[in-house]
Structure formats: structure tokens, C-alpha cells
Design a protein around this motif. Structure first.
Motif, short mmCIF file in Angstrom:
data_model
loop_
_atom_site.label_atom_id
_atom_site.label_comp_id
_atom_site.label_asym_id
_atom_site.label_seq_id
_atom_site.Cartn_x
_atom_site.Cartn_y
_atom_site.Cartn_z
N TRP A 18 37.24 -22.98 -35.77
CA TRP A 18 37.74 -22.32 -36.97
C TRP A 18 38.29 -20.92 -36.70
N ASN A 20 40.49 -19.70 -34.74
CA ASN A 20 41.95 -19.58 -34.55
C ASN A 20 42.71 -20.71 -35.23
N SER A 390 42.46 -16.85 -37.83
CA SER A 390 42.98 -18.10 -38.37
C SER A 390 43.97 -17.81 -39.49
N THR A 495 45.68 -17.36 -29.02
CA THR A 495 44.35 -17.82 -29.45
C THR A 495 43.23 -17.07 -28.76
#
Length: 562
Positions: A18, A20, A390, A495
Motif C-alpha cells: 500500500w 506506493n 501512494s 517507489t
């Protein structure tokens, strides 16, 4: 050390997925209609899963699909363990989960713990049981003020406008004559009574609801009004309630952000972590926390509470380099420091669409300069997708949809519009059913040839934003999102790398991530020289190169790092 999973995890279901992830918000009612009734449904969502997979998102979040009288389109829940018939069945939901997981897509569902529907069995029981009954103790019932109890118990305002209290009719209970009537608290519409979270039945009930959906395979829950739930003991008057008579006060210190709410999230986190250990699939909790203080917001995502909270300040920021810098820096410096990651948001089901916001338009006031709005929205998308953390996309964002600002008033369904006496146009304009095919009936939202119309009317100009049209246009918003998401998966710096700001001229933002990736954003209404040399990975404006056009953004890989 975490316990070994009792079964192998799904492909791609690594820990911390969760942090990224890019999650696509599905407003079920307006996404895709499988049966021709003009209302979206779960089978319609399931049929479009390959589209989401090809878009490049990591999962989807479903807005409420539970049984509901639809006074607030599903946020007034009458049964937390079922499916609204017009959306499908539990079997439809199970098929959706199964097919999403086969495509390696996570599924997050909405849960609404602050309030329920007036048709929820507990509230029906409370009305029938009368004052002082155990059934009423699960909600906030109180005697009114004034000689006859004709005034609300306190001065709190509803977020949708007007008093936060609704009086129930006086009646006789137990043959003892007519009793003085009471009032009940509703932070939102009168059809949405607030639960009393100080009552043990309420916390126990929602822990069962949480386990029910985790057992059905969901990967997480988005929690509505996560800063609400607990109210201050005694429900005292709010000193500044009259500052915003129409809309309520979002920082009412007695109605929001009570210390006890953190105990709720510690309890829920323990349940989510239990399922993670037992199944080897990490289950996450994402909170809608409407607080303006980022330090307070960060407290909701401490390691033993919610995994994430939406960072709405990014959505609210003006298109200005200093405003964006401040919001981004503040988010990274507070939320990320809590051990979590920032959940960036540009659009959702409660706000006018970014194209219209950046265009200077508004519901009921016209669309604004849509060319300007689209240019800025394209640049903002690249900015958001380049940031650490995210991203949550709202359906139609990738189509460049503007707000529908001119819906006829007699068709507006949002309780916000009706409770404000029409002063606030409400949220219907961002909830109009999506256009999938330009040449089809209802633009492909419902099966072709289906008689009837969609639950909110689609304007003719939706044809220009239909997904099939954008797929064949190489410089469309849809292609921009697809290419950016593909790059996000391929470039490790997007990321894993921290953000470092680069010096630029006023009006321009630039930062680097990891070893060499750079994002540059020109917020000015004029071209500027590109401050970074290197290979151009993607640009929001096809004219970008040595110069950056007005209101544009680029991703660059410098030759020797930055």
C-alpha cells in the motif's frame, strides 16, 4: 518476527504494498451498468477490470454498495453485511473479488462507522423503544431545550447544512400517556443518525463487520469520517458554531477528533494485522480524516493505528508553485515521519473535478477555462504520480472529465443541495455516469440498445471524453495516465527514492527521486527554460523540450544524475 502465513500469498501481495500503490476509486453507481437500468453495479465493475489492469493501477476502492435507502447514495447504510439489490448480490461481490485477484488487483471497500441509515434495524428499534431505553443508548438521543423541548439539545450544525439534530414525534410508550419527544444527532443528513461509540455494542458490532468482509477476501477498508465516531461527553455547545451557519464547522472540537477515537483504530489495526499474519496477505486501513492540522492527521497513522489517511490538502492546493511546495513539503515532513506514507489525492466523489477546479469553474457557476484546466490537470497528474507515497485516482480522472456544472436543479440528488436550500450545488456533477464508447447509447455506460437513461444525465460533450476515443488519440489524458503508471512500475526511484528539492526560478518546481529521476513543473502562464538536461521520459504537453510550455510538467532522466 511475524508469523508464517498459513497459506501462500496471492501474486504480488508483498508486505507494504500500500505504501506506493496507485488505487482507483470506483463510485459503483456511476462506473458501469451491466443490466440496463441506468445504475452502475458490481457486475459492471467486474466487466471493466481488464480496463483497470491495462490502465496500470494496483487496485480499486469501491464506494458503498450496501443495502441502503440511498438518501446519501449508500453512505446511509441499513445493512453492513449485504449488497444493495440494484448493485447486485453477495455472489456478485465474491465474483468481483475473485476476478480482481486473478488480475493481481487489490480490492478496498468503504465502511461507514460514524452513522447509519434511519432504516438500520437498531435505529428502527430505538425509535420504537422510546426515551431512556437501552436501544436508544446506541445513538445520541437527548431531550430538547426550551419549555416544551422544542429547541435542539445543543447548537451543533450539520455538515450538509442546518441543525445537526432531528426531533422525533412525541408518542405514548407503554400506555403511560404522551411523552416529551426527543432529538437525535446526525452529523450529516437527518436520514443518517450518528452511532454512540461510547456504547460497547457499537464497537463490538463493527469489529464483527470488519471480520465479515476480511473473511470474504477484501484487501483493505476505506473508513468514512474516521475522525468522527466519538463525541465529547455531555455534548456541550460549540462556541463558534455560528461562524458557518450553512455548512457546519469542520473543526468543531466537541464533534471531531476526540482522543478516544484512536483506541478504535488500534483495535481495528490489531484485527487487520491478525488477518495479515494468518493469510500472508497484508490487509490495510485507509482513513478519511478531515483535519486541517497535518500534525494531528499524522497521529491517525501511527504504526499501531491506520495504515494511511488521505492527504486532502494536496487536492485543495491552488495551482501555484509556493502553495504546492508548502503542501508537499508539509505532507512529507509530517505524515511520512509517522512511519506511514502519504496518500495523495487530486479528485474524489466529494469534490469538483480537478479540470474544473483548475479552470476556475464551479458547480452552478459554469465550466471556466477548460483548456487551462485540462493543461493544469495533466501537469498535476504527473506531479502527483512522481511523489513518494501512494496515489488515489477517482474514476474519470484519467479521461480528463470536467465537472458537469449545469445539471438541472430538479435532477440534483445530493442532500447537501436540498438541506442548504439550493445554495450549495452539491456533488452530483462529479458523479455523472462515465462515458465508455462515444457512438453508443448512454456512451456505453449501459448495454447498447437499452431503453431509458442513466440515473444522472450525461451531457453530449461526454463523447469527447469517451474511453474508446481517447485510446486512439496518442496525446490524450488516458494515454498520459497509462504511460505514467507504466513508468512508475519500471523506474525504481519512483517507489523507493526520497524526494530532494532542486533550485529553480520562481514559478517552477523541481525535485529528484533516487539516482537521477527528476520531475519539473511549470506553474507559470508563460514558457520557461527547462532547468534539467537529460532524456525526456514523459511530458504533460507534447511541445515540452528545451522549454517547458505554460502549466506543464515533465519527467526526466539526467545523463549523470542530479
Amino acid at each position: 518476527m511475524p508469523a508464517e502465513p498459513s497459506c501462500p500469498p496471492l501474486p504480488g501481495s508483498t508486505r507494504d504494498w500500500w505504501r506506493n500503490a496507485v488505487i482507483y476509486q470506483v463510485y459503483v453507481r456511476s462506473f458501469a451498468d451491466s443490466d440496463g437500468d441506468g445504475i452502475g453495479d458490481l457486475d459492471g465493475v467486474r466487466a471493466r477490470l481488464p480496463y483497470l489492469r491495462s490502465l496500470g493501477v494496483d487496485g480499486l476502492w469501491l464506494n458503498p454498495f450496501y443495502p441502503s435507502p440511498q438518501h446519501d447514495h449508500g453512505y446511509d447504510v441499513s445493512d453492513y453485511r449485504g449488497v444493495q439489490p440494484e448493485y447486485g448480490t453477495l455472489e456478485s461481490f465474491d465474483r468481483l473479488i475473485r476476478d480482481a485477484h486473478r488480475l493481481d488487483l487489490k480490492v478496498i471497500i468503504d465502511v461507514v462507522p460514524n452513522h447509519c441509515s434511519i432504516e438500520h434495524p437498531w435505529f428502527v428499534e430505538a425509535l420504537a423503544a422510546g426515551p431512556g431505553s437501552p436501544a436508544r443508548a446506541r445513538f445520541h438521543f437527548a431531550d430538547g431545550q426550551g419549555e416544551y423541548g422544542e429547541l435542539p439539545p445543543n447548537n451543533w450544525r450539520s455538515i450538509f447544512g442546518g441543525s445537526a439534530w432531528q426531533r422525533v414525534p412525541a408518542r405514548s410508550w407503554g400506555g403511560e400517556g404522551i411523552e416529551r419527544s426527543q432529538w437525535y444527532l446526525h452529523t450529516f443528513a437527518a436520514e443518517q443518525p450518528d452511532f454512540n461509540w461510547r456504547h460497547p455494542d457499537v464497537s463490538s458490532y463493527f469489529e464483527d463487520v470488519l471480520r465479515y468482509w476480511l473473511d470474504r477476501g477484501v484487501d483493505g477498508l476505506r473508513i468514512d469520517v474516521a475522525h468522527g465516531l466519538h463525541k465529547a461527553d455531555g455534548l456541550p455547545d460549540h462556541e463558534h458554531a455560528d461562524h458557518d451557519e450553512l455548512t457546519g464547522d469542520p473543526v468543531n472540537p466537541h464533534a471531531w477528533n476526540q482522543p478516544e477515537v484512536h483506541e478504535v483504530w488500534r483495535s481495528w489495526r490489531a484485527i487487520a494485522d491478525e488477518y495479515t499474519r494468518r493469510t500472508g496477505r497484508e490487509r490495510v486501513l485507509v482513513g478519511e480524516v478531515g483535519l486541517l492540522d497535518t500534525e494531528q492527521l499524522a497521529q491517525y497513522q501511527r504504526p499501531d493505528e491506520l495504515h494511511q489517511t488521505f492527504y486532502f490538502e494536496f487536492l485543495r492546493a491552488e495551482w501555484d508553485d509556493e502553495a504546492l511546495y508548502d503542501v508537499i513539503d508539509r505532507g512529507l515532513g509530517t505524515i511520512a515521519r509517522s512511519g506511514s506514507s502519504v496518500a495523495w489525492v487530486l479528485n474524489n466523489h466529494d469534490m469538483p473535478r480537478s479540470v474544473t477546479r483548475y479552470a476556475g469553474g464551479a458547480p452552478g457557476a459554469g465550466p471556466g477555462d477548460l483548456d487551462l484546466g485540462l493543461a493544469r490537470a495533466r501537469a498535476a497528474a504527473l506531479l502527483m504520480l512522481a511523489l513518494p507515497g501512494s496515489s488515489y485516482l477517482y474514476q474519470g480522472e484519467e479521461l480528463g472529465l470536467p465537472e458537469v456544472t449545469d445539471l438541472p436543479e430538479h435532477l440534483l440528488t445530493d442532500p447537501m443541495f436540498h438541506r442548504s436550500g439550493g445554495v450549495r450545488r452539491g456533488r452530483d456533477g462529479c458523479r455523472v455516469p462515465l462515458p465508455w464508447r462515444a457512438a453508443h447509447d448512454t456512451f456505453g455506460f449501459s448495454p447498447n440498445g437499452t431503453p431509458g437513461t442513466t440515473w444522472l444525465p450525461q451531457p453530449d460533450w461526454f463523447a469527447e471524453h469517451a474511453a474508446d476515443q481517447l485510446l486512439v488519440s496518442g496525446d490524450s489524458m488516458l494515454h498520459l495516465y497509462r504511460e505514467a503508471l507504466a513508468l512508475r512500475h519500471r523506474i525504481p526511484a519512483l517507489t523507493s527514492g526520497d524526494l530532494r528539492w532542486l533550485p529553480t526560478e520562481p514559478g517552477v518546481l523541481a525535485f529528484t527521486r533516487g539516482d537521477g529521476f527528476v520531475c519539473v513543473v511549470n506553474c507559470l502562464p508563460r514558457p520557461v527554460c527547462n532547468p534539467v538536461d537529460g532524456a525526456l521520459l514523459i511530458a504533460s504537453d507534447p511541445e515540452a523540450g528545451d522549454k517547458l510550455p505554460p502549466n506543464s510538467a515533465v519527467w526526466i532522466l539526467p545523463p549523470d544524475g542530479t
